[in-house]
Design a protein around this motif. Sequence first.
Motif, PDB file in Angstrom:
ATOM      1  N   MET A   1      -8.601  -8.638  -5.407  1.00  7.35           N
ATOM      2  CA  MET A   1      -8.380  -7.537  -4.509  1.00  7.35           C
ATOM      3  C   MET A   1      -7.568  -6.469  -5.240  1.00  7.35           C
ATOM      4  SD  MET A   1      -6.481  -7.087  -0.784  1.00  7.35           S
ATOM      5  CE  MET A   1      -5.957  -8.712  -0.694  1.00  7.35           C
ATOM      6  N   HIS A   2      -7.968  -5.230  -5.050  1.00  5.24           N
ATOM      7  CA  HIS A   2      -7.263  -4.105  -5.659  1.00  5.24           C
ATOM      8  C   HIS A   2      -6.165  -3.638  -4.724  1.00  5.24           C
ATOM      9  CE1 HIS A   2     -10.247  -3.634  -8.816  1.00  5.24           C
ATOM     10  NE2 HIS A   2     -11.152  -3.858  -7.888  1.00  5.24           N
ATOM     11  N   LYS A   3      -5.012  -3.365  -5.278  1.00  2.00           N
ATOM     12  CA  LYS A   3      -3.897  -2.875  -4.488  1.00  2.00           C
ATOM     13  C   LYS A   3      -3.801  -1.368  -4.657  1.00  2.00           C
ATOM     14  CE  LYS A   3       1.003  -3.341  -3.848  1.00  2.00           C
ATOM     15  NZ  LYS A   3       1.894  -4.366  -3.401  1.00  2.00           N
ATOM     16  N   HIS A   4      -3.600  -0.686  -3.560  1.00  2.00           N
ATOM     17  CA  HIS A   4      -3.412   0.754  -3.666  1.00  2.00           C
ATOM     18  C   HIS A   4      -1.933   1.079  -3.505  1.00  2.00           C
ATOM     19  CE1 HIS A   4      -4.205  -0.019   0.618  1.00  2.00           C
ATOM     20  NE2 HIS A   4      -3.270   0.876   0.818  1.00  2.00           N
ATOM     21  N   GLN A   5      -1.576   2.237  -4.021  1.00  2.00           N
ATOM     22  CA  GLN A   5      -0.197   2.713  -3.981  1.00  2.00           C
ATOM     23  C   GLN A   5      -0.198   4.158  -3.525  1.00  2.00           C
ATOM     24  OE1 GLN A   5       0.616   1.863  -8.142  1.00  2.00           O
ATOM     25  NE2 GLN A   5       1.974   0.202  -7.522  1.00  2.00           N
ATOM     26  N   TRP A  27       0.790  14.023  -1.424  1.00  2.00           N
ATOM     27  CA  TRP A  27       0.689  12.589  -1.690  1.00  2.00           C
ATOM     28  C   TRP A  27      -0.770  12.196  -1.811  1.00  2.00           C
ATOM     29  CZ3 TRP A  27       4.059  15.230   1.110  1.00  2.00           C
ATOM     30  CH2 TRP A  27       5.417  14.981   0.895  1.00  2.00           C
ATOM     31  N   TYR A  28      -1.021  11.177  -2.616  1.00  2.00           N
ATOM     32  CA  TYR A  28      -2.355  10.609  -2.811  1.00  2.00           C
ATOM     33  C   TYR A  28      -2.258   9.095  -2.686  1.00  2.00           C
ATOM     34  CZ  TYR A  28      -3.780  14.979  -5.150  1.00  2.00           C
ATOM     35  OH  TYR A  28      -4.074  16.277  -5.453  1.00  2.00           O
ATOM     36  N   LEU A  29      -3.336   8.464  -2.249  1.00  2.00           N
ATOM     37  CA  LEU A  29      -3.450   7.023  -2.393  1.00  2.00           C
ATOM     38  C   LEU A  29      -4.144   6.790  -3.716  1.00  2.00           C
ATOM     39  CD1 LEU A  29      -4.486   5.649   1.097  1.00  2.00           C
ATOM     40  CD2 LEU A  29      -2.235   5.813   0.087  1.00  2.00           C
ATOM     41  N   VAL A  30      -3.628   5.838  -4.476  1.00  2.00           N
ATOM     42  CA  VAL A  30      -4.119   5.565  -5.828  1.00  2.00           C
ATOM     43  C   VAL A  30      -4.452   4.082  -5.941  1.00  2.00           C
ATOM     44  CG1 VAL A  30      -3.492   5.612  -8.271  1.00  2.00           C
ATOM     45  CG2 VAL A  30      -2.666   7.404  -6.733  1.00  2.00           C
ATOM     46  N   ARG A  31      -5.583   3.784  -6.577  1.00  2.00           N
ATOM     47  CA  ARG A  31      -5.956   2.398  -6.866  1.00  2.00           C
ATOM     48  C   ARG A  31      -6.350   2.325  -8.333  1.00  2.00           C
ATOM     49  NH1 ARG A  31     -10.558   1.078  -3.565  1.00  2.00           N
ATOM     50  NH2 ARG A  31      -9.089   0.701  -1.895  1.00  2.00           N
ATOM     51  N   ASP A  32      -5.734   1.408  -9.049  1.00  2.00           N
ATOM     52  CA  ASP A  32      -6.023   1.222 -10.472  1.00  2.00           C
ATOM     53  C   ASP A  32      -5.909   2.529 -11.254  1.00  2.00           C
ATOM     54  OD1 ASP A  32      -6.461  -1.485 -10.048  1.00  2.00           O
ATOM     55  OD2 ASP A  32      -8.616  -1.217  -9.759  1.00  2.00           O
ATOM     56  N   GLY A  33      -4.912   3.341 -10.890  1.00  2.00           N
ATOM     57  CA  GLY A  33      -4.658   4.581 -11.618  1.00  2.00           C
ATOM     58  C   GLY A  33      -5.534   5.755 -11.252  1.00  2.00           C
ATOM     59  N   GLU A  34      -6.417   5.593 -10.262  1.00  2.00           N
ATOM     60  CA  GLU A  34      -7.308   6.678  -9.846  1.00  2.00           C
ATOM     61  C   GLU A  34      -7.083   7.004  -8.384  1.00  2.00           C
ATOM     62  OE1 GLU A  34     -11.373   6.680 -11.032  1.00  2.00           O
ATOM     63  OE2 GLU A  34     -10.982   5.269 -12.648  1.00  2.00           O
ATOM     64  N   ALA A  35      -7.068   8.282  -8.072  1.00  2.00           N
ATOM     65  CA  ALA A  35      -6.888   8.712  -6.686  1.00  2.00           C
ATOM     66  C   ALA A  35      -8.066   8.244  -5.841  1.00  2.00           C
ATOM     67  CB  ALA A  35      -6.768  10.224  -6.620  1.00  2.00           C
ATOM     68  N   ILE A  36      -7.759   7.665  -4.682  1.00  2.00           N
ATOM     69  CA  ILE A  36      -8.806   7.239  -3.753  1.00  2.00           C
ATOM     70  C   ILE A  36      -8.748   8.055  -2.464  1.00  2.00           C
ATOM     71  CG2 ILE A  36      -9.013   4.917  -4.701  1.00  2.00           C
ATOM     72  CD1 ILE A  36      -7.359   3.927  -2.271  1.00  2.00           C
ATOM     73  N   ALA A  48       0.068   6.145   6.853  1.00  2.00           N
ATOM     74  CA  ALA A  48      -0.891   5.791   7.897  1.00  2.00           C
ATOM     75  C   ALA A  48      -2.242   5.445   7.287  1.00  2.00           C
ATOM     76  CB  ALA A  48      -1.027   6.933   8.899  1.00  2.00           C
ATOM     77  N   LEU A  49      -2.708   6.238   6.332  1.00  2.00           N
ATOM     78  CA  LEU A  49      -3.979   5.946   5.676  1.00  2.00           C
ATOM     79  C   LEU A  49      -3.894   4.626   4.915  1.00  2.00           C
ATOM     80  CD1 LEU A  49      -6.849   6.719   4.980  1.00  2.00           C
ATOM     81  CD2 LEU A  49      -5.953   8.157   3.132  1.00  2.00           C
ATOM     82  N   SER A  50      -2.779   4.377   4.291  1.00  2.00           N
ATOM     83  CA  SER A  50      -2.585   3.114   3.576  1.00  2.00           C
ATOM     84  C   SER A  50      -2.697   1.930   4.535  1.00  2.00           C
ATOM     85  CB  SER A  50      -1.219   3.120   2.886  1.00  2.00           C
ATOM     86  OG  SER A  50      -0.982   1.891   2.245  1.00  2.00           O
ATOM     87  N   ARG A  51      -2.070   2.045   5.704  1.00  2.00           N
ATOM     88  CA  ARG A  51      -2.155   0.970   6.703  1.00  2.00           C
ATOM     89  C   ARG A  51      -3.589   0.781   7.182  1.00  2.00           C
ATOM     90  NH1 ARG A  51       2.780   3.176   8.178  1.00  2.00           N
ATOM     91  NH2 ARG A  51       1.829   4.489   9.775  1.00  2.00           N
ATOM     92  N   GLN A  52      -4.323   1.885   7.367  1.00  2.00           N
ATOM     93  CA  GLN A  52      -5.727   1.785   7.779  1.00  2.00           C
ATOM     94  C   GLN A  52      -6.541   1.026   6.741  1.00  2.00           C
ATOM     95  OE1 GLN A  52      -6.996   5.823   8.341  1.00  2.00           O
ATOM     96  NE2 GLN A  52      -6.533   5.791  10.531  1.00  2.00           N
ATOM     97  N   LEU A  53      -6.326   1.352   5.477  1.00  2.00           N
ATOM     98  CA  LEU A  53      -7.057   0.658   4.425  1.00  2.00           C
ATOM     99  C   LEU A  53      -6.686  -0.806   4.366  1.00  2.00           C
ATOM    100  CD1 LEU A  53      -7.003   3.301   1.569  1.00  2.00           C
ATOM    101  CD2 LEU A  53      -8.904   2.703   3.058  1.00  2.00           C
ATOM    102  N   ASP A  54      -5.406  -1.120   4.548  1.00  2.00           N
ATOM    103  CA  ASP A  54      -4.964  -2.519   4.566  1.00  2.00           C
ATOM    104  C   ASP A  54      -5.654  -3.283   5.694  1.00  2.00           C
ATOM    105  OD1 ASP A  54      -3.293  -2.244   2.378  1.00  2.00           O
ATOM    106  OD2 ASP A  54      -1.468  -2.030   3.598  1.00  2.00           O
TER     107      ASP A  54
END
Length: 60
Positions: A1-5, A27-36, A48-54
């Motif tokens: 599983m990829h973790k976003h930050q 702010w951006y959500l980032v996964r594996d060094g790339e903006a998602i 909020a977007l991070s929680r939605q993705l989780d």
Amino acid sequence: MHKHQIMSVVGSAVPAPLRAMGLLACWYLVRDGEAISGPLMSLPAAQALSRQLDTRVLHA
């Protein structure tokens, strides 16, 4: 599983349209060094977007 930050950018790294609106940070959500996500206008919006993705990952 990829973790976003959540990544913040300030100053000239903020996209010009947001700077034109007076924003000095975004702010951006980032996964594996790339903006998602595109630039988000607030930290609460990014959280909020991070929680939605989780939630989507947990229910997938």
